[in-house]
Write a protein that holds these residues in place. Structure first.
Motif, PDB file in Angstrom:
ATOM      1  N   ALA A 122       5.066  -4.508  27.325  1.00 26.32           N
ATOM      2  CA  ALA A 122       4.473  -5.263  27.057  1.00 26.32           C
ATOM      3  C   ALA A 122       3.359  -4.965  26.437  1.00 26.32           C
ATOM      4  CB  ALA A 122       4.622  -6.125  28.957  1.00 26.32           C
ATOM      5  N   VAL A 123       2.671  -4.210  26.789  1.00 30.33           N
ATOM      6  CA  VAL A 123       1.393  -4.381  26.049  1.00 30.33           C
ATOM      7  C   VAL A 123       1.062  -4.029  24.471  1.00 30.33           C
ATOM      8  CG1 VAL A 123      -0.757  -3.080  26.209  1.00 30.33           C
ATOM      9  CG2 VAL A 123       0.012  -4.012  28.583  1.00 30.33           C
ATOM     10  N   ARG A 124       2.378  -2.900  24.626  1.00 25.89           N
ATOM     11  CA  ARG A 124       3.175  -2.505  23.165  1.00 25.89           C
ATOM     12  C   ARG A 124       3.293  -3.684  22.271  1.00 25.89           C
ATOM     13  NH1 ARG A 124       6.292   0.880  24.231  1.00 25.89           N
ATOM     14  NH2 ARG A 124       5.610   2.426  24.642  1.00 25.89           N
ATOM     15  N   ALA A 125       3.421  -4.301  22.210  1.00 25.71           N
ATOM     16  CA  ALA A 125       4.062  -5.459  21.731  1.00 25.71           C
ATOM     17  C   ALA A 125       3.295  -5.853  21.252  1.00 25.71           C
ATOM     18  CB  ALA A 125       5.447  -6.092  22.061  1.00 25.71           C
ATOM     19  N   PRO A 126       2.494  -7.007  21.219  1.00 25.40           N
ATOM     20  CA  PRO A 126       1.111  -7.837  21.115  1.00 25.40           C
ATOM     21  C   PRO A 126      -0.002  -6.632  19.520  1.00 25.40           C
ATOM     22  CG  PRO A 126       1.193  -7.245  23.566  1.00 25.40           C
ATOM     23  CD  PRO A 126       2.384  -7.278  22.755  1.00 25.40           C
ATOM     24  N   LEU A 127      -0.037  -5.263  20.670  1.00 25.72           N
ATOM     25  CA  LEU A 127      -1.126  -5.082  19.971  1.00 25.72           C
ATOM     26  C   LEU A 127      -0.167  -3.785  18.540  1.00 25.72           C
ATOM     27  CD1 LEU A 127      -2.042  -2.888  22.751  1.00 25.72           C
ATOM     28  CD2 LEU A 127      -3.187  -4.334  21.798  1.00 25.72           C
ATOM     29  N   VAL A 128       0.621  -4.186  18.798  1.00 20.14           N
ATOM     30  CA  VAL A 128       1.181  -3.240  17.237  1.00 20.14           C
ATOM     31  C   VAL A 128       1.080  -4.938  16.038  1.00 20.14           C
ATOM     32  CG1 VAL A 128       3.705  -2.132  16.473  1.00 20.14           C
ATOM     33  CG2 VAL A 128       2.507  -1.358  18.793  1.00 20.14           C
ATOM     34  N   ALA A 129       2.348  -5.330  16.727  1.00 24.09           N
ATOM     35  CA  ALA A 129       1.957  -6.629  15.318  1.00 24.09           C
ATOM     36  C   ALA A 129       0.580  -7.399  15.236  1.00 24.09           C
ATOM     37  CB  ALA A 129       2.894  -8.090  16.805  1.00 24.09           C
TER      38      ALA A 129
END
Length: 183
Positions: A122-129
């Protein structure tokens, strides 16, 4: 005429009695009723006697700083970049501009019953995007269920995430420096 008692028999008994008496005195002299104690003096007294008052909070007061908030996301926190996962309880958040830069120093502590892998996703997805690159250690630090680091651009933007798994709850701690918008 009665025969005198040889001195060699009387002497061992007297010597044994004297030794027993000396051992008894020695043991009595060596025992204490409790361990020795040293009373602190000067500034040591103040640091040993200071204790939090029962009404004192261990978390910062909401009025302490405009850059931090207890129980909610503080104004200025880049929530689009680091959104609070659904169902998570915010414990503490902060967002403080870094003087002389366009960076913001952020931190987020939250509590959730979501599993560690799902919480990190949940934290990774917006950061990678948003263009961050993730790097994970070969193994999380001892005591952590998950750990990861995210960087963007020249490396001046850096976020470190650690997830503690205890008693069927996860505590996420995130901290670092980011720009609210892509460089």
């Amino acid at each position: 005429m009665p025969r005198p008692v040889p001195l060699t028999r009387a002497r061992p008994r007297a010597a044994a009695a004297a030794v027993a008496l000396l051992v008894g005195w020695s043991v009595a002299a060596c025992t204490t009723s409790g361990p020795g104690q040293i009373s602190p003096t000067g500034t040591a007294v103040a640091s040993l006697t200071a204790a939090p008052a029962p009404t004192e909070s261990l978390l910062p007061d909401a009025t302490t700083s405009a850059n931090s908030a207890v129980g909610e996301v503080v104004d200025g926190f880049p929530a689009a970049l680091v959104p609070v996962p659904a169902g998570a309880e915010v414990l503490l958040s902060s967002a403080e501009p870094v003087a002389g830069t366009d960076l913001t120093q952020v931190s987020l502590n939250l509590l959730t019953d979501q599993d560690a892998a799902g919480l990190l996703d949940a934290v990774r997805a917006p950061l990678v995007a948003a263009g961050f690159t993730e790097s994970t250690p070969p193994a999380p630090e001892p005591g952590l269920a998950a750990q990861s680091t995210f960087t963007r651009g020249d490396g001046s933007e850096l976020l470190v995430v650690g997830i503690l798994d205890r008693d069927d709850e996860r505590t996420l701690t995130l901290g670092g420096r980011v720009r609210a918008t892509a460089p």
